[in-house]
Design a protein around this motif. Structure first.
Motif, PDB file in Angstrom:
ATOM      1  N   ILE A 155      77.983 -36.712 -35.304  1.00 31.34           N
ATOM      2  CA  ILE A 155      78.562 -37.600 -34.298  1.00 31.34           C
ATOM      3  C   ILE A 155      79.035 -38.869 -35.005  1.00 31.34           C
ATOM      4  O   ILE A 155      78.289 -39.452 -35.798  1.00 31.34           O
ATOM      5  N   ALA A 156      80.276 -39.262 -34.736  1.00 31.49           N
ATOM      6  CA  ALA A 156      80.811 -40.476 -35.363  1.00 31.49           C
ATOM      7  C   ALA A 156      81.360 -41.402 -34.283  1.00 31.49           C
ATOM      8  O   ALA A 156      81.915 -40.950 -33.284  1.00 31.49           O
ATOM      9  N   PHE A 157      81.181 -42.702 -34.502  1.00 32.76           N
ATOM     10  CA  PHE A 157      81.757 -43.702 -33.617  1.00 32.76           C
ATOM     11  C   PHE A 157      82.627 -44.635 -34.455  1.00 32.76           C
ATOM     12  O   PHE A 157      82.169 -45.182 -35.457  1.00 32.76           O
ATOM     13  N   ASP A 158      83.873 -44.774 -34.066  1.00 31.76           N
ATOM     14  CA  ASP A 158      84.834 -45.547 -34.861  1.00 31.76           C
ATOM     15  C   ASP A 158      84.808 -45.135 -36.323  1.00 31.76           C
ATOM     16  O   ASP A 158      84.874 -45.974 -37.233  1.00 31.76           O
ATOM     17  N   GLY A 159      84.663 -43.833 -36.536  1.00 27.66           N
ATOM     18  CA  GLY A 159      84.726 -43.300 -37.894  1.00 27.66           C
ATOM     19  C   GLY A 159      83.440 -43.395 -38.691  1.00 27.66           C
ATOM     20  O   GLY A 159      83.372 -42.905 -39.810  1.00 27.66           O
ATOM     21  N   LYS A 160      82.414 -44.030 -38.118  1.00 29.63           N
ATOM     22  CA  LYS A 160      81.133 -44.159 -38.831  1.00 29.63           C
ATOM     23  C   LYS A 160      80.114 -43.207 -38.241  1.00 29.63           C
ATOM     24  O   LYS A 160      80.119 -42.973 -37.031  1.00 29.63           O
ATOM     25  N   PRO A 161      79.191 -42.700 -39.081  1.00 26.16           N
ATOM     26  CA  PRO A 161      78.100 -41.908 -38.513  1.00 26.16           C
ATOM     27  C   PRO A 161      77.363 -42.736 -37.452  1.00 26.16           C
ATOM     28  O   PRO A 161      77.221 -43.961 -37.614  1.00 26.16           O
TER      29      PRO A 161
END
Ligand SMILES: Nc1ncnc2c1ncn2[C@@H]1O[C@H](COP(=O)(O)OP(=O)(O)O)[C@@H](O)[C@H]1O
Ligand SMILES: [Mg+2]
Length: 265
Positions: A62-68
């Motif tokens: 799962i990533a948010f704004d490209g970060k884990p």
């Protein structure tokens, strides 16, 4: 298309040996309203528990704004399935709870929530207790508490599930109007097809547990929906079509309830 805010890539999760989520891939774009539509017990709340960090994925990412997600700094404001207002706190003090949990002092928190009471149809009820409000008002208070946290993304778990049909329809209209004004990036979980069609830009349809994404539908209807007859007719046709998908026997679906000795709730 812009980079997604939220991206789930082949996510899987089991409670012990009970598989709940299987190979779930989905995205949410900035400012998009996405619904997860699935039968009761399919794993919708479990999906939110993964996002809020209550549990962690077995497989996938799962990533948010490209970060884990583990490095994304809790980007979600979460409205749980039960309204979860504390009965002994006045409405004002209930709506400040999320901010207080973030470490914001009560006085400052009150200054942030107070101006929103009118917009949420709660003006004049600041000093009342939850039991003194209607079901719709309690849900608006719970939503106020959620949005005032000013997080990058909202997660709403069956926010209107406990309401009667008429109140629910009114709340859907109200939420749609609020969303049009604020354009929150939002994910809504529901088992109500009409609710999903009324509110969403896009819908992911889940199979019964273990949940897989069986369909993704873009809802390209003008807003506000449900006001004019032409849009209502189009929405009704989409609803009927989605309902067929949900009711269709699924040849790939393995009913493993017997082997686990547990029925889904
Ligand atoms: N903490 C838990 N431990 C074991 N099984 C659970 C737990 N929470 C939920 N389940 C099971 O996982 C399945 C999916 O639950 P849930 O995500 O709550 O479904 P939904 O929100 O779609 O109704 C159900 O069969 C439920 O009984
Ligand atoms: Mg649930």
């Amino acid at each position: 298309m812009s980079a997604p805010r939220l991206k789930l890539d082949q996510v899987g999760y089991s409670y012990g040996d009970l598989p709940v989520l299987e190979n779930i891939s989905m995205t949410v774009q900035p400012g998009e309203f996405v619904s997860i539509l699935g039968p009761s017990g399919s794993g919708k709340s479990t999906l939110f528990r993964l996002l809020t960090g209550a549990i962690t994925t077995d497989t996938g990412a799962i990533a948010f704004d490209g970060k884990p997600l583990s490095e994304a700094g809790r980007p979600f404001a979460f409205m749980p399935q039960r309204d979860a207002l504390m009965p002994w706190r006045r409405i004002l003090d209930n709506t400040t709870l999320g901010l207080e949990v973030q470490g914001i002092g009560r006085k400052q928190a009150r200054e942030r929530v107070s101006p929103l009471f009118a917009e949420f149809g709660l003006a004049g009820f600041e000093e009342n207790y939850p039991a003194e409000l209607s079901g719709g008002m309690r849900q608006r208070a719970a939503l106020l508490r959620t949005v005032v946290q000013d997080k990058p993304m909202l997660l709403l778990d069956e926010p209107f599930g406990a309401l009667d049909a008429l109140t629910r329809a009114g709340m859907q209209r109200w939420l749609e109007a609020m969303w049009e004004k604020h354009r929150w990036t939002a994910m809504l979980v529901t088992h109500d097809v009409r609710e999903a069609v009324h509110l969403s830009d896009r819908i992911y349809v889940l199979s019964p547990r273990p949940a897989r994404v069986i369909r993704e539908i873009e809802i390209d209807l003008p807003r506000p929906r449900g006001r004019d007859a032409a849009t209502r007719a189009l929405a009704a046709a989409i609803e009927a079509d989605i309902l067929e998908t949900l009711l269709r026997p699924d040849p790939d679906h393995v009913d493993d309830a017997a082997s686990h000795g547990s029925a889904s709730s």
